[in-house]
Write an enzyme that holds these catalytic residues in place. Structure first.
Site, PDB file in Angstrom:
ATOM      1  CE  LYS A  39      -8.708   5.774  16.115  1.00 39.91           C
ATOM      2  NZ  LYS A  39      -8.332   5.310  14.814  1.00 39.91           N
TER       3      LYS A  39
ATOM      4  N   GLY B  66      -0.154   4.125   0.030  1.00 39.30           N
ATOM      5  CA  GLY B  66      -1.074   5.192   0.414  1.00 39.30           C
ATOM      6  C   GLY B  66      -0.502   5.979   1.578  1.00 39.30           C
TER       7      GLY B  66
ATOM      8  N   GLY C 274       1.039   3.598   4.650  1.00 38.95           N
ATOM      9  CA  GLY C 274       2.095   2.749   4.085  1.00 38.95           C
ATOM     10  C   GLY C 274       3.306   3.588   3.714  1.00 38.95           C
TER      11      GLY C 274
ATOM     12  CB  ALA D 154      -0.101  10.182   6.817  1.00 42.88           C
TER      13      ALA D 154
ATOM     14  CG  ASN E 165      -9.430   3.086  11.888  1.00 43.80           C
ATOM     15  OD1 ASN E 165      -9.095   2.866  13.054  1.00 43.80           O
ATOM     16  ND2 ASN E 165      -9.759   4.284  11.462  1.00 43.80           N
TER      17      ASN E 165
ATOM     18  N   GLY F 273       0.825  -1.190   0.000  1.00 41.94           N
ATOM     19  CA  GLY F 273       0.000   0.000   0.000  1.00 41.94           C
ATOM     20  C   GLY F 273       0.858   1.237   0.000  1.00 41.94           C
TER      21      GLY F 273
HETATM   22  P1  NAD Z   1      -4.909   4.875   1.747  1.00 39.45           P
HETATM   23  O1  NAD Z   1      -6.164   4.706   0.936  1.00 39.45           O
HETATM   24  O2  NAD Z   1      -4.242   6.199   1.746  1.00 39.45           O
HETATM   25  O3  NAD Z   1      -3.830   3.801   1.290  1.00 39.45           O
HETATM   26  C1  NAD Z   1      -4.145   2.469   1.037  1.00 39.45           C
HETATM   27  C2  NAD Z   1      -3.268   2.026  -0.126  1.00 39.45           C
HETATM   28  O4  NAD Z   1      -3.377   0.629  -0.254  1.00 39.45           O
HETATM   29  C3  NAD Z   1      -3.703   2.636  -1.461  1.00 39.45           C
HETATM   30  O5  NAD Z   1      -2.574   3.212  -2.082  1.00 39.45           O
HETATM   31  C4  NAD Z   1      -4.198   1.438  -2.257  1.00 39.45           C
HETATM   32  O6  NAD Z   1      -3.969   1.545  -3.647  1.00 39.45           O
HETATM   33  C5  NAD Z   1      -3.333   0.336  -1.648  1.00 39.45           C
HETATM   34  N1  NAD Z   1      -3.835  -1.017  -1.893  1.00 39.45           N
HETATM   35  C6  NAD Z   1      -5.073  -1.523  -1.701  1.00 39.45           C
HETATM   36  N2  NAD Z   1      -5.119  -2.803  -2.095  1.00 39.45           N
HETATM   37  C7  NAD Z   1      -3.875  -3.119  -2.555  1.00 39.45           C
HETATM   38  C8  NAD Z   1      -3.295  -4.296  -3.110  1.00 39.45           C
HETATM   39  N3  NAD Z   1      -3.994  -5.411  -3.277  1.00 39.45           N
HETATM   40  N4  NAD Z   1      -1.999  -4.252  -3.469  1.00 39.45           N
HETATM   41  C9  NAD Z   1      -1.258  -3.127  -3.317  1.00 39.45           C
HETATM   42  N5  NAD Z   1      -1.751  -1.982  -2.800  1.00 39.45           N
HETATM   43  C10 NAD Z   1      -3.048  -1.989  -2.424  1.00 39.45           C
HETATM   44  O7  NAD Z   1      -5.297   4.428   3.221  1.00 39.45           O
HETATM   45  P2  NAD Z   1      -4.629   4.907   4.587  1.00 39.45           P
HETATM   46  O8  NAD Z   1      -5.156   6.242   4.947  1.00 39.45           O
HETATM   47  O9  NAD Z   1      -3.158   4.695   4.549  1.00 39.45           O
HETATM   48  O10 NAD Z   1      -5.318   3.884   5.597  1.00 39.45           O
HETATM   49  C11 NAD Z   1      -4.897   2.553   5.777  1.00 39.45           C
HETATM   50  C12 NAD Z   1      -5.593   2.054   7.039  1.00 39.45           C
HETATM   51  O11 NAD Z   1      -5.094   2.808   8.148  1.00 39.45           O
HETATM   52  C13 NAD Z   1      -7.116   2.276   7.035  1.00 39.45           C
HETATM   53  O12 NAD Z   1      -7.764   1.216   7.672  1.00 39.45           O
HETATM   54  C14 NAD Z   1      -7.278   3.561   7.829  1.00 39.45           C
HETATM   55  O13 NAD Z   1      -8.534   3.684   8.473  1.00 39.45           O
HETATM   56  C15 NAD Z   1      -6.169   3.417   8.856  1.00 39.45           C
HETATM   57  N6  NAD Z   1      -5.718   4.693   9.424  1.00 39.45           N
HETATM   58  C16 NAD Z   1      -5.307   5.707   8.600  1.00 39.45           C
HETATM   59  C17 NAD Z   1      -4.862   6.888   9.166  1.00 39.45           C
HETATM   60  C18 NAD Z   1      -4.372   8.036   8.314  1.00 39.45           C
HETATM   61  O14 NAD Z   1      -4.036   9.091   8.869  1.00 39.45           O
HETATM   62  N7  NAD Z   1      -4.301   7.913   7.017  1.00 39.45           N
HETATM   63  C19 NAD Z   1      -4.836   7.041  10.558  1.00 39.45           C
HETATM   64  C20 NAD Z   1      -5.262   5.982  11.360  1.00 39.45           C
HETATM   65  C21 NAD Z   1      -5.694   4.801  10.784  1.00 39.45           C
HETATM   66  O1  KPL Z   2     -10.081   8.368  14.260  1.00 42.25           O
HETATM   67  C1  KPL Z   2     -10.733   9.334  13.940  1.00 42.25           C
HETATM   68  C2  KPL Z   2     -11.249   9.341  12.552  1.00 42.25           C
HETATM   69  O2  KPL Z   2     -11.578  10.398  12.023  1.00 42.25           O
HETATM   70  O3  KPL Z   2     -11.316   8.239  11.971  1.00 42.25           O
HETATM   71  C3  KPL Z   2     -11.065  10.417  14.941  1.00 42.25           C
HETATM   72  C4  KPL Z   2     -10.423  10.053  16.262  1.00 42.25           C
HETATM   73  C5  KPL Z   2     -12.558  10.524  15.100  1.00 42.25           C
HETATM   74  C6  KPL Z   2     -10.481  11.738  14.575  1.00 42.25           C
HETATM   75  O4  KPL Z   2     -11.095  12.345  13.490  1.00 42.25           O
END
Ligand code: NAD
Ligand code: KPL
Length: 319
Positions: free
Chosen positions: A198, A27, A30, A147, A121, A25
């Site tokens: 969470k 994203g 990652g 991020a 998540n 990922g």
């Molecule tokens: P994102 O959408 O930015 O990134 C996910 C990446 O995974 C994408 O680039 C997508 O193309 C890739 N992907 C999906 N399937 C794939 C595959 N089969 N092979 C290769 N790549 C693949 O998501 P994110 O924001 O990084 O979130 C990831 C997880 O972390 C989610 O569950 C999110 O809720 C959790 N999370 C994110 C944040 C944040 O700040 N971004 C914070 C806390 C929790």
């Molecule tokens: O985790 C969050 C989310 O937006 O997914 C909170 C804690 C609610 C912060 O926005």
């Protein structure tokens, strides 16, 4: 962020570990993890979802990470899902609904004993992955780091935070590599408590921000609605053998609402951008558990229906 702020990473290390980190990922999370592991000199490969994405990644020359005013390029080697080489340690950094399909594609490259770090998540996707890979070690994670993507292969480190990792086993030796990479983390012998807490926070906040179309702070005008949901979520946590996660939930929800008042929740952002949400692993999961326990939670169930209608009206998946 002051202009002279330095990236919160240690300088590159000269001694490389033998086990390669694979990060699936490119994203937000990652890329954030991959950039810090690369910066610490750890052996690393980034797995892209298709040959087209791999080609685009190679053309971009690597990942860009912005922290404050500073942007750095990390020319991490990319590879395809079906690259064929074995994977011994994998950071799964995709959305919850992509986790199992991704693992099914990668399965031929995973050997017994392969370690997976699951960053999703909500709840449900981690158990599905662990059940599909009984011979691998699946470590669950919960993070407060933030991020977001600012274009292709460019990620902005938006919020310092902490990551809790854990499973039923002993802490792995490679936690020292996270230390070296400057990734703030703790080993949690009871990661389920963190994940449930969470999930409850996300169920009390995220759907309401979508339905009221507001920032998290906007929920201060809907205190009664939030309090009613917290009562039901507390009951659910207790019945799911998560008494610690239930403790002080209402106060914690209010604290998070105030601390993140200016932010849009992740679900609000997904819906606003016409992206699939992680509802299936948040509110759906909570409602399914309540049904399993024959526990009537009318406010939560009504919220679930309202959210599903809202998503359907926008042509978005309802689960
Ligand atoms: P994102 O959408 O930015 O990134 C996910 C990446 O995974 C994408 O680039 C997508 O193309 C890739 N992907 C999906 N399937 C794939 C595959 N089969 N092979 C290769 N790549 C693949 O998501 P994110 O924001 O990084 O979130 C990831 C997880 O972390 C989610 O569950 C999110 O809720 C959790 N999370 C994110 C944040 C944040 O700040 N971004 C914070 C806390 C929790
Ligand atoms: O985790 C969050 C989310 O937006 O997914 C909170 C804690 C609610 C912060 O926005």
């Amino acid at each position: 962020m002051p202009a002279d702020d330095r990236l919160p990473f240690p300088p590159p290390a000269d001694q490389a570990s033998k086990t390669v980190w694979h990060v699936l990922g490119a994203g937000s999370l990652g890329s954030l993890w991959a950039a810090r592991l690369a910066r610490a000199g750890l052996p690393l490969r980034l797995i892209l979802r298709s040959p087209e994405r791999l080609e685009a990644y190679r053309a971009a020359g690597g990942l860009r990470l912005t922290y404050g005013d500073e942007t750095q390029l990390y020319p991490i080697e990319g590879e395809a899902l079906d690259a064929g080489t074995p994977i011994r340690r994998l950071l799964l950094a995709c959305k919850a609904y992509d986790a199992l399909p991704a693992i099914e594609r990668l399965a031929p490259r995973l050997a017994p004993g392969t370690e997976l770090l699951l960053l999703q998540n909500g709840l449900g996707s981690q158990d599905a992955v662990a059940a599909a890979l009984p011979e691998c070690r699946c470590i669950f994670a919960s993070t407060t780091e933030g991020a977001f993507r600012d274009g292709d292969f460019h990620v902005v480190f938006a919020g310092l935070g902490h990551t809790w990792l854990g499973d039923a086993g002993a802490p792995p030796a490679w936690l020292a590599e996270l230390e070296r990479a400057g990734i703030p983390h703790s080993w949690s012998a009871d990661i389920q408590t963190r994940l449930w807490r969470k999930l409850a926070l996300n169920c009390a906040i995220n759907p309401l921000t979508v339905l009221h179309d507001c920032r998290n702070g906007g929920l201060l005008e809907h205190e009664e609605e939030v309090a009613g949901l917290c009562n039901e979520l507390r009951e659910l946590l207790r019945r799911c053998d998560q008494p610690t996660a239930a403790e002080g939930l209402r106060e914690d929800v209010e604290r998070v609402i105030r601390a993140t008042a200016a932010n849009y929740s992740s679900m609000h952002q997904d819906v606003a951008h016409g992206r699939r949400s992680e509802i299936a692993y948040l509110l759906d999961h909570a409602c399914r558990e309540a049904e399993r326990l024959s526990l009537p939670l009318p406010r939560l169930q009504s919220l679930h229906l309202r959210l599903q209608k809202h998503l359907a009206a926008r042509g978005l998946p309802v689960d």
